[in-house]
Design an enzyme around this catalytic site. Structure first.
Site, PDB file in Angstrom:
ATOM      1  N   TYR A 121      -4.439  16.002  18.596  1.00  0.00           N
ATOM      2  CA  TYR A 121      -5.319  15.936  19.699  1.00  0.00           C
ATOM      3  C   TYR A 121      -4.535  15.629  20.884  1.00  0.00           C
ATOM      4  CZ  TYR A 121      -9.671  15.144  22.580  1.00  0.00           C
ATOM      5  OH  TYR A 121     -10.628  15.084  23.477  1.00  0.00           O
ATOM      6  N   LEU A 131     -13.833  24.124  27.235  1.00  0.00           N
ATOM      7  CA  LEU A 131     -13.894  22.795  26.398  1.00  0.00           C
ATOM      8  C   LEU A 131     -13.973  23.000  24.989  1.00  0.00           C
ATOM      9  CD1 LEU A 131     -16.103  22.808  29.046  1.00  0.00           C
ATOM     10  CD2 LEU A 131     -16.693  20.671  28.121  1.00  0.00           C
ATOM     11  N   LYS A 133      -3.681  18.178  23.705  1.00  0.00           N
ATOM     12  CA  LYS A 133      -4.112  18.268  25.115  1.00  0.00           C
ATOM     13  C   LYS A 133      -3.062  18.051  26.016  1.00  0.00           C
ATOM     14  CE  LYS A 133      -8.741  18.432  24.575  1.00  0.00           C
ATOM     15  NZ  LYS A 133      -9.966  19.156  25.312  1.00  0.00           N
ATOM     16  N   GLY A 149     -21.386  22.800  22.445  1.00  0.00           N
ATOM     17  CA  GLY A 149     -21.179  21.464  22.027  1.00  0.00           C
ATOM     18  C   GLY A 149     -21.812  20.391  22.789  1.00  0.00           C
ATOM     19  N   GLY A 194      -4.854  33.386  29.625  1.00  0.00           N
ATOM     20  CA  GLY A 194      -4.642  34.871  29.761  1.00  0.00           C
ATOM     21  C   GLY A 194      -5.787  35.587  30.095  1.00  0.00           C
ATOM     22  N   LYS A 247      -3.779  24.341  17.131  1.00  0.00           N
ATOM     23  CA  LYS A 247      -3.801  25.692  17.563  1.00  0.00           C
ATOM     24  C   LYS A 247      -4.801  25.984  18.736  1.00  0.00           C
ATOM     25  CE  LYS A 247      -2.614  28.113  13.326  1.00  0.00           C
ATOM     26  NZ  LYS A 247      -3.605  28.841  12.177  1.00  0.00           N
ATOM     27  N   ASP A 250     -13.815  32.169  17.606  1.00  0.00           N
ATOM     28  CA  ASP A 250     -12.729  31.029  17.768  1.00  0.00           C
ATOM     29  C   ASP A 250     -11.564  31.316  18.650  1.00  0.00           C
ATOM     30  OD1 ASP A 250     -10.586  29.312  17.160  1.00  0.00           O
ATOM     31  OD2 ASP A 250     -11.642  28.931  15.039  1.00  0.00           O
ATOM     32  N   GLY A 283     -20.028  22.116  17.386  1.00  0.00           N
ATOM     33  CA  GLY A 283     -21.266  22.615  18.351  1.00  0.00           C
ATOM     34  C   GLY A 283     -22.579  23.134  17.436  1.00  0.00           C
TER      35      GLY A 283
HETATM   36  P1  NAD Z   1     -18.143  18.789  20.929  1.00  0.00           P
HETATM   37  O1  NAD Z   1     -17.218  18.599  19.827  1.00  0.00           O
HETATM   38  O2  NAD Z   1     -19.501  18.447  20.580  1.00  0.00           O
HETATM   39  O3  NAD Z   1     -17.827  20.039  21.887  1.00  0.00           O
HETATM   40  C1  NAD Z   1     -16.775  20.984  21.275  1.00  0.00           C
HETATM   41  C2  NAD Z   1     -17.148  22.353  21.173  1.00  0.00           C
HETATM   42  O4  NAD Z   1     -16.158  23.248  21.129  1.00  0.00           O
HETATM   43  C3  NAD Z   1     -18.134  22.545  20.129  1.00  0.00           C
HETATM   44  O5  NAD Z   1     -19.251  23.348  20.380  1.00  0.00           O
HETATM   45  C4  NAD Z   1     -17.183  23.206  19.025  1.00  0.00           C
HETATM   46  O6  NAD Z   1     -17.771  24.125  18.319  1.00  0.00           O
HETATM   47  C5  NAD Z   1     -16.430  23.976  19.720  1.00  0.00           C
HETATM   48  N1  NAD Z   1     -14.922  24.543  19.459  1.00  0.00           N
HETATM   49  C6  NAD Z   1     -14.314  23.725  18.777  1.00  0.00           C
HETATM   50  N2  NAD Z   1     -13.130  24.277  18.568  1.00  0.00           N
HETATM   51  C7  NAD Z   1     -13.358  25.737  18.776  1.00  0.00           C
HETATM   52  C8  NAD Z   1     -12.315  26.690  18.725  1.00  0.00           C
HETATM   53  N3  NAD Z   1     -11.300  26.739  18.221  1.00  0.00           N
HETATM   54  N4  NAD Z   1     -12.998  27.991  19.471  1.00  0.00           N
HETATM   55  C9  NAD Z   1     -14.221  28.002  19.964  1.00  0.00           C
HETATM   56  N5  NAD Z   1     -15.158  26.766  19.876  1.00  0.00           N
HETATM   57  C10 NAD Z   1     -14.580  25.864  19.383  1.00  0.00           C
HETATM   58  O7  NAD Z   1     -17.138  17.824  21.986  1.00  0.00           O
HETATM   59  P2  NAD Z   1     -17.680  17.347  23.303  1.00  0.00           P
HETATM   60  O8  NAD Z   1     -17.738  16.169  23.382  1.00  0.00           O
HETATM   61  O9  NAD Z   1     -18.589  18.207  24.023  1.00  0.00           O
HETATM   62  O10 NAD Z   1     -16.210  17.605  24.253  1.00  0.00           O
HETATM   63  C11 NAD Z   1     -15.848  18.816  24.791  1.00  0.00           C
HETATM   64  C12 NAD Z   1     -14.600  18.891  25.545  1.00  0.00           C
HETATM   65  O11 NAD Z   1     -14.473  17.594  26.289  1.00  0.00           O
HETATM   66  C13 NAD Z   1     -13.484  19.038  24.419  1.00  0.00           C
HETATM   67  O12 NAD Z   1     -12.434  19.655  24.994  1.00  0.00           O
HETATM   68  C14 NAD Z   1     -13.024  17.564  24.385  1.00  0.00           C
HETATM   69  O13 NAD Z   1     -11.845  17.436  24.124  1.00  0.00           O
HETATM   70  C15 NAD Z   1     -13.114  17.027  25.871  1.00  0.00           C
HETATM   71  N6  NAD Z   1     -13.423  15.568  26.100  1.00  0.00           N
HETATM   72  C16 NAD Z   1     -14.540  14.935  25.343  1.00  0.00           C
HETATM   73  C17 NAD Z   1     -14.864  13.635  25.704  1.00  0.00           C
HETATM   74  C18 NAD Z   1     -15.994  13.030  25.317  1.00  0.00           C
HETATM   75  O14 NAD Z   1     -16.039  11.743  25.316  1.00  0.00           O
HETATM   76  N7  NAD Z   1     -17.040  13.752  24.877  1.00  0.00           N
HETATM   77  C19 NAD Z   1     -13.773  12.769  26.213  1.00  0.00           C
HETATM   78  C20 NAD Z   1     -12.446  13.310  26.454  1.00  0.00           C
HETATM   79  C21 NAD Z   1     -12.483  14.907  26.567  1.00  0.00           C
END
Ligand code: NAD
Ligand code: UDP
Length: 316
Positions: free
Chosen positions: A145, A73, A149, A10, A102, A91, A56, A36
């Site tokens: 969300y 992440l 979280k 991502g 775990g 989920k 996943d 991603g």
């Molecule tokens: P993003 O969507 O670009 O990255 C998330 C990644 O997780 C993606 O590559 C996606 O394919 C993967 N993913 C999603 N669900 C999945 C699953 N069930 N199993 C495996 N992979 C999975 O988002 P980001 O901006 O890079 O955010 C990354 C993390 O940071 C997230 O957890 C998000 O909640 C947290 N976050 C981001 C921001 C922001 O402003 N970007 C703010 C607060 C929190």
């Protein structure tokens, strides 16, 4: 060290993966590629210290060999994406969390959770301090969300209390930079794409709601600093840029930087859209000696250069 990065393909995860590889460590990247892309991993994909597993996190995962640290992440981050399959978002933050905690426990690994400013919901305390317990609507469209979280944070602390696991909970505020997906529906990507295409910028509500935008390099520095802290530091800790601005002002800034003269197109404010958001980063300054260094203007300029190049490439 051998470090697991879930969601490593991502936006933020790809920068963490690059940074860890740059420090000479190994990365095992786990991602289901929902939001991603392998394009984000171009810089590390061929590195012998990098391994990619398409998976996943809602499904159990077992990894052979040593894992020293986990950056968790894996979760879609933009309202449009995380609401597209609300049950799956929950989920990832419950079943997926238990799977990843775990796994970390099995390996004796330190676990950093990418939490979010959304745990504060539509905040009544401003700027948001870590002690504030939030104002979240548990039955609204963002709840998958926000509440997800929040449960994820609870699980981290339960594993910490019950199993003595090393946990680090970071509440990330709006982060932006090159590589953000064009179509993720977030304000930064929407506005830059619209401004570069000389289309009207879509302003939700009257644009008076505020956000504070942190450049991705600053955020990644903070995340890595947090991972390196002493065992007794668990967080939660806010990471973000405290420069707050209204979305209307943000739209004007992007229009100026992209030389777009279009008038905004007003649209309905999404349900439960927080009215204001700004991190109090006193803790991060004290514990991590961290604060953002990249100004909004500089960060946006770099982001716009990247978006322009990718847009041109996609139109060829
Ligand atoms: P993003 O969507 O670009 O990255 C998330 C990644 O997780 C993606 O590559 C996606 O394919 C993967 N993913 C999603 N669900 C999945 C699953 N069930 N199993 C495996 N992979 C999975 O988002 P980001 O901006 O890079 O955010 C990354 C993390 O940071 C997230 O957890 C998000 O909640 C947290 N976050 C981001 C921001 C922001 O402003 N970007 C703010 C607060 C929190
Ligand atoms: N927003 C907007 N126009 C857009 C996309 C978002 O006005 O095209 C607003 C949105 O209503 C919110 C803010 O910009 O108030 C930030 O939205 P984003 O989806 O980036 O993240 P959020 O902080 O809400 O999770």
């Amino acid at each position: 060290m051998r470090i697991l990065v879930t969601g490593g393909a991502g936006f933020i995860g790809s920068y963490i993966s690059e940074s860890i590889i740059g420090q000479g460590h190994e990365v095992v990247c786990v991602d289901n590629l929902f939001t991603g892309s392998m394009d984000n991993l171009e810089g590390v994909a061929d590195n012998p210290r990098f391994t990619f597993i398409k998976h996943d996190i809602v499904e159990p995962l077992f990894i052979d060999g040593v894992i020293d640290q986990v950056y968790n992440l894996a979760c879609p981050a933009s309202p449009v994406q995380y609401q597209s399959n609300q049950v799956h978002t929950i989920k990832a933050n419950t079943v997926g969390m238990i799977n990843m905690l775990g796994l970390a426990r099995e390996h004796g690994a330190r676990f950093l959770q990418a939490s979010t400013s959304e745990v504060y919901g539509d905040p009544e305390v401003h700027p948001q301090v870590e002690e504030y317990r939030g104002n979240v609507n548990p039955i609204g469209p963002r709840a998958c969300y926000d509440e997800g979280k929040r449960v994820a944070e609870t699980l981290c602390f339960d594993y910490f209390r019950m199993h003595g696991m090393e946990i680090k909970v970071v509440r990330i505020f709006n982060t932006y930079g090159p590589r953000m997906a064009f179509n993720d529906g977030r304000v930064v990507s929407n506005f830059i794409v619209q401004a570069l295409k000389k289309e009207p910028l879509t302003l939700y509500g009257d644009g008076s709601q505020t956000r504070s935008f942190c450049y991705v390099d600053d955020l990644v520095t903070g995340l890595i600093a947090m991972m390196k802290t002493d065992k007794k530091i668990t967080g939660p800790i806010n990471l973000g840029n405290p420069q707050e601005m209204s979305i209307q002002t943000f739209a004007a800034t992007i229009s100026d930087l992209c030389d777009s003269k279009q008038k905004p197109l007003y649209k309905d404010l999404p349900i439960d859209d927080p009215r204001r958001r700004c991190p109090d980063i006193t803790k991060a300054k004290k514990l991590l000696q961290w604060e953002p260094k990249v100004s909004l203007a500089d960060g946006l300029k770099k982001t716009i250069v990247d978006f322009r190049a990718r847009l041109e490439k996609s139109q060829v």
